[in-house]
Design a protein around this motif. Structure first.
Motif, PDB file in Angstrom:
ATOM      1  N   LEU A 184      10.994   7.157   1.852  1.00 29.34           N
ATOM      2  CA  LEU A 184       9.588   6.778   1.728  1.00 29.34           C
ATOM      3  C   LEU A 184       9.117   6.787   0.282  1.00 29.34           C
ATOM      4  CD1 LEU A 184       8.020   8.696   4.754  1.00 29.34           C
ATOM      5  CD2 LEU A 184       8.986   6.390   4.683  1.00 29.34           C
ATOM      6  N   ALA A 185       9.565   7.766  -0.491  1.00 24.58           N
ATOM      7  CA  ALA A 185       9.002   7.957  -1.826  1.00 24.58           C
ATOM      8  C   ALA A 185       9.786   7.279  -2.942  1.00 24.58           C
ATOM      9  CB  ALA A 185       8.888   9.454  -2.125  1.00 24.58           C
ATOM     10  N   LEU A 218       0.838  -1.199   0.000  1.00 16.69           N
ATOM     11  CA  LEU A 218       0.000   0.000   0.000  1.00 16.69           C
ATOM     12  C   LEU A 218       0.874   1.250   0.000  1.00 16.69           C
ATOM     13  CD1 LEU A 218      -2.704   1.518   0.313  1.00 16.69           C
ATOM     14  CD2 LEU A 218      -2.464   1.218   2.798  1.00 16.69           C
ATOM     15  N   CYS A 219       1.894   1.241   0.842  1.00 14.86           N
ATOM     16  CA  CYS A 219       2.817   2.378   0.903  1.00 14.86           C
ATOM     17  C   CYS A 219       3.512   2.584  -0.439  1.00 14.86           C
ATOM     18  CB  CYS A 219       3.844   2.144   2.010  1.00 14.86           C
ATOM     19  SG  CYS A 219       5.008   3.505   2.253  1.00 14.86           S
ATOM     20  N   GLN A 220       3.898   1.487  -1.077  1.00 14.31           N
ATOM     21  CA  GLN A 220       4.562   1.592  -2.370  1.00 14.31           C
ATOM     22  C   GLN A 220       3.621   2.147  -3.432  1.00 14.31           C
ATOM     23  OE1 GLN A 220       7.513   1.555  -3.049  1.00 14.31           O
ATOM     24  NE2 GLN A 220       7.611   1.379  -5.274  1.00 14.31           N
ATOM     25  N   ALA A 221       2.360   1.739  -3.398  1.00 14.48           N
ATOM     26  CA  ALA A 221       1.386   2.254  -4.364  1.00 14.48           C
ATOM     27  C   ALA A 221       1.186   3.758  -4.183  1.00 14.48           C
ATOM     28  CB  ALA A 221       0.060   1.516  -4.205  1.00 14.48           C
ATOM     29  N   VAL A 222       1.085   4.195  -2.935  1.00 14.66           N
ATOM     30  CA  VAL A 222       0.924   5.629  -2.671  1.00 14.66           C
ATOM     31  C   VAL A 222       2.175   6.390  -3.103  1.00 14.66           C
ATOM     32  CG1 VAL A 222       0.547   7.360  -0.881  1.00 14.66           C
ATOM     33  CG2 VAL A 222      -0.682   5.193  -0.780  1.00 14.66           C
ATOM     34  N   ALA A 223       3.351   5.803  -2.849  1.00 19.66           N
ATOM     35  CA  ALA A 223       4.603   6.451  -3.243  1.00 19.66           C
ATOM     36  C   ALA A 223       4.672   6.634  -4.758  1.00 19.66           C
ATOM     37  CB  ALA A 223       5.798   5.636  -2.751  1.00 19.66           C
ATOM     38  N   GLN A 224       4.253   5.616  -5.497  1.00 14.92           N
ATOM     39  CA  GLN A 224       4.252   5.718  -6.956  1.00 14.92           C
ATOM     40  C   GLN A 224       3.296   6.806  -7.425  1.00 14.92           C
ATOM     41  OE1 GLN A 224       6.110   4.371  -9.186  1.00 14.92           O
ATOM     42  NE2 GLN A 224       7.128   2.687  -8.152  1.00 14.92           N
ATOM     43  N   LEU A 225       2.146   6.881  -6.791  1.00 16.40           N
ATOM     44  CA  LEU A 225       1.166   7.901  -7.160  1.00 16.40           C
ATOM     45  C   LEU A 225       1.694   9.298  -6.865  1.00 16.40           C
ATOM     46  CD1 LEU A 225      -1.656   8.378  -8.272  1.00 16.40           C
ATOM     47  CD2 LEU A 225      -2.557   8.157  -5.950  1.00 16.40           C
ATOM     48  N   VAL A 226       2.352   9.446  -5.722  1.00 17.37           N
ATOM     49  CA  VAL A 226       2.925  10.745  -5.366  1.00 17.37           C
ATOM     50  C   VAL A 226       4.017  11.134  -6.355  1.00 17.37           C
ATOM     51  CG1 VAL A 226       4.300  11.962  -3.628  1.00 17.37           C
ATOM     52  CG2 VAL A 226       2.338  10.581  -2.926  1.00 17.37           C
ATOM     53  N   ARG A 227       4.877  10.191  -6.695  1.00 19.36           N
ATOM     54  CA  ARG A 227       5.943  10.480  -7.660  1.00 19.36           C
ATOM     55  C   ARG A 227       5.366  10.890  -9.008  1.00 19.36           C
ATOM     56  NH1 ARG A 227      10.451   5.944  -8.034  1.00 19.36           N
ATOM     57  NH2 ARG A 227      11.094   7.436  -9.635  1.00 19.36           N
ATOM     58  N   ARG A 228       4.306  10.217  -9.408  1.00 26.23           N
ATOM     59  CA  ARG A 228       3.706  10.541 -10.706  1.00 26.23           C
ATOM     60  C   ARG A 228       3.106  11.944 -10.703  1.00 26.23           C
ATOM     61  NH1 ARG A 228      -0.096   5.994 -13.104  1.00 26.23           N
ATOM     62  NH2 ARG A 228       1.929   4.954 -12.887  1.00 26.23           N
ATOM     63  N   THR A 229       2.444  12.297  -9.617  1.00 27.54           N
ATOM     64  CA  THR A 229       1.820  13.620  -9.566  1.00 27.54           C
ATOM     65  C   THR A 229       2.850  14.732  -9.388  1.00 27.54           C
ATOM     66  OG1 THR A 229       1.462  13.400  -7.165  1.00 27.54           O
ATOM     67  CG2 THR A 229      -0.321  12.690  -8.627  1.00 27.54           C
ATOM     68  N   GLY A 269       1.790   4.082   8.608  1.00 25.35           N
ATOM     69  CA  GLY A 269       2.033   5.497   8.875  1.00 25.35           C
ATOM     70  C   GLY A 269       2.694   6.191   7.701  1.00 25.35           C
ATOM     71  N   SER A 270       3.633   5.503   7.059  1.00 23.93           N
ATOM     72  CA  SER A 270       4.304   6.083   5.896  1.00 23.93           C
ATOM     73  C   SER A 270       3.333   6.278   4.740  1.00 23.93           C
ATOM     74  CB  SER A 270       5.460   5.180   5.458  1.00 23.93           C
ATOM     75  OG  SER A 270       6.427   5.066   6.478  1.00 23.93           O
ATOM     76  N   ALA A 271       2.432   5.311   4.555  1.00 23.53           N
ATOM     77  CA  ALA A 271       1.449   5.427   3.476  1.00 23.53           C
ATOM     78  C   ALA A 271       0.543   6.637   3.693  1.00 23.53           C
ATOM     79  CB  ALA A 271       0.625   4.146   3.384  1.00 23.53           C
ATOM     80  N   PHE A 272       0.061   6.815   4.911  1.00 26.77           N
ATOM     81  CA  PHE A 272      -0.813   7.960   5.196  1.00 26.77           C
ATOM     82  C   PHE A 272      -0.036   9.275   5.114  1.00 26.77           C
ATOM     83  CE2 PHE A 272      -3.463   4.672   7.301  1.00 26.77           C
ATOM     84  CZ  PHE A 272      -4.645   4.926   6.624  1.00 26.77           C
ATOM     85  N   TYR A 273       1.223   9.247   5.544  1.00 26.95           N
ATOM     86  CA  TYR A 273       2.043  10.459   5.469  1.00 26.95           C
ATOM     87  C   TYR A 273       2.283  10.859   4.016  1.00 26.95           C
ATOM     88  CZ  TYR A 273       6.161  13.460   5.979  1.00 26.95           C
ATOM     89  OH  TYR A 273       7.047  14.497   5.909  1.00 26.95           O
ATOM     90  N   LEU A 274       2.606   9.877   3.176  1.00 33.56           N
ATOM     91  CA  LEU A 274       2.811  10.171   1.758  1.00 33.56           C
ATOM     92  C   LEU A 274       1.526  10.654   1.099  1.00 33.56           C
ATOM     93  CD1 LEU A 274       5.072   7.164   0.666  1.00 33.56           C
ATOM     94  CD2 LEU A 274       5.729   9.569   0.735  1.00 33.56           C
ATOM     95  N   ALA A 275       0.400  10.133   1.561  1.00 34.26           N
ATOM     96  CA  ALA A 275      -0.879  10.514   0.954  1.00 34.26           C
ATOM     97  C   ALA A 275      -1.181  11.995   1.139  1.00 34.26           C
ATOM     98  CB  ALA A 275      -2.004   9.668   1.544  1.00 34.26           C
ATOM     99  N   THR A 276      -0.554  12.640   2.126  1.00 37.00           N
ATOM    100  CA  THR A 276      -0.804  14.072   2.314  1.00 37.00           C
ATOM    101  C   THR A 276      -0.279  14.887   1.135  1.00 37.00           C
ATOM    102  OG1 THR A 276       1.283  14.375   3.548  1.00 37.00           O
ATOM    103  CG2 THR A 276      -0.697  13.816   4.818  1.00 37.00           C
TER     104      THR A 276
END
Length: 373
Positions: free
Chosen positions: A149-150, A113-124, A193-200
């Motif tokens: 994290l990212a 889940l954290c990796q998926a959020v990290a990929q989404l953050v990197r893309r955006t 926690g990392s996933a939620f933090y990255l989601a911000t």
């Protein structure tokens, strides 16, 4: 000597690879026999070795990744052997195996889940252009999240696995459920926690500018800066020297110089210079140069992406090369695609004349060696 250094590096990599295989084998043997001290020592040693490889031997990890034995696979195998050990060690009560296994699976789900959020953050957060020596404060870009994290999933997985592995091995050693629950629980919480933090970073307050906004900013900057002469460069990881040799000359030109790159990694490989640098990876975005005041582009090398910029009708193109010699590559037929070919002197002009590669003599301009002036 370079060969001696290469031999030493390969010897270290081979030793590390053998040690990795030994630790997995000993961990499996310790789980099956079962032998608790051997099992625990091999489990912790394997994790420690993987942490070392991640920081000190990226080349070996790249090779392991090519055969699909990456960090995730290695850590998953290590944890599977730990679960086998919990099942096989008679002192470990059977009723603690299921909750520990379920919690371990949940920690892996949190990692992905954290990796998926990290990929989404990197893309955006990936902007259509990369710059150096240009004031981008008007874009109001937010700071990037932690690289661990990212952008470093391997290191993140291994570091977050430390409390889980320690807890599981303590449970195996002491036959106490609490150590495993606490350790794997910490691993789970770290990933969640990392996933939620990255989601911000996906929230409007931290979200990067859109592609349209960034390109509008680039157009406005080009209109303010009013570049006159640029150097266009595209190449591989080891080819930056071809552009670097022209930096001092470019900086001394009259008018306002600009460096145009195509690969993002190349921005950091260009040597220190005060000349503004803009990297434009996409062809559609490159066409924005058509509406700028840029009139001439200098090309120190040919590349597959050169033809893309040659399509801009408002620009004149001059091939300046990155060194001349008597070899045939100094008279490449590709040179006839440029408006002019700048050479050091009469000898180079004569080479083009004799090579008969389609370059008209009137398009060959002798400029000497400005780097030596």
């Amino acid at each position: 000597m370079p060969s001696a250094g290469l031999a030493t590096r390969r010897a270290v990599q081979l030793a590390a690879l053998l040690a990795l295989a030994v630790f997995y084998t000993v961990q499996l043997a310790g789980a099956l026999l079962p032998n608790v001290p051997v099992f625990v020592a091999a489990s912790l040693a394997g994790l420690a070795l993987d942490l070392y490889l991640t920081h000190q031997q990226p080349g070996l990890l790249a090779l392991l990744g090519k055969v699909r034995f990456d960090v995730t696979t290695r850590q998953l195998l290590r944890d599977m052997l730990v679960v086998i050990g919990l099942v096989r060690i008679p002192e470990v009560p059977p009723d603690i195996e299921r909750p520990l296994t379920l919690l371990l699976l949940a920690s892996y789900a949190a990692h992905f889940l954290c990796q998926a959020v990290a990929q989404l953050v990197r893309r955006t957060r990936t902007l259509p252009v990369v710059t150096r020596n240009i004031d981008t404060s008007s874009l109001k870009l937010t700071h990037a999240p932690s690289r661990l994290l990212a952008r470093q999933p391997s290191r993140r997985l291994l570091r977050f696995s430390i409390p889980g592995t320690l807890g599981l091995t303590l449970s195996a050693s002491l036959a106490v459920e609490e150590w495993g629950l606490v350790g794997v629980g910490c691993t789970l919480l770290l990933s969640l926690g990392s996933a939620f933090y990255l989601a911000t970073w996906l929230l409007p307050k931290k979200r990067s500018r859109s592609e349209q906004e960034v390109m509008a900013w680039l157009d406005a900057w080009l209109a303010r800066y009013k570049p006159t002469t640029g150097m266009y460069f595209s190449g591989g990881t080891t080819s930056a020297y071809q552009a670097n040799m022209w930096l001092s000359t470019l900086a001394e030109l009259e008018g306002r110089p600009l460096i145009v790159l195509r690969e993002r990694f190349m921005v950091q490989k260009i040597d220190a210079t005060d000349v503004p640098i803009v990297c434009i990876p996409k062809v559609s975005h490159l066409m924005h140069l058509e509406h700028s005041t840029l009139k001439v582009l200098l090309h120190p090398a040919n590349s597959g992406k050169t033809s893309q910029v040659l399509r801009i009708p408002t620009l004149k193109h001059a091939f300046i090369n990155h060194g001349e010699s008597d070899k045939l590559s100094s008279c490449n037929p590709y040179a006839k695609a440029y408006d002019q070919v700048w050479v050091a002197g009469e000898a180079a002009r004569e080479r083009y004349r004799l090579a008969e590669v389609g370059v008209d003599d009137k398009d060959v301009v002798e400029v000497g060696r400005p780097q030596l002036a």
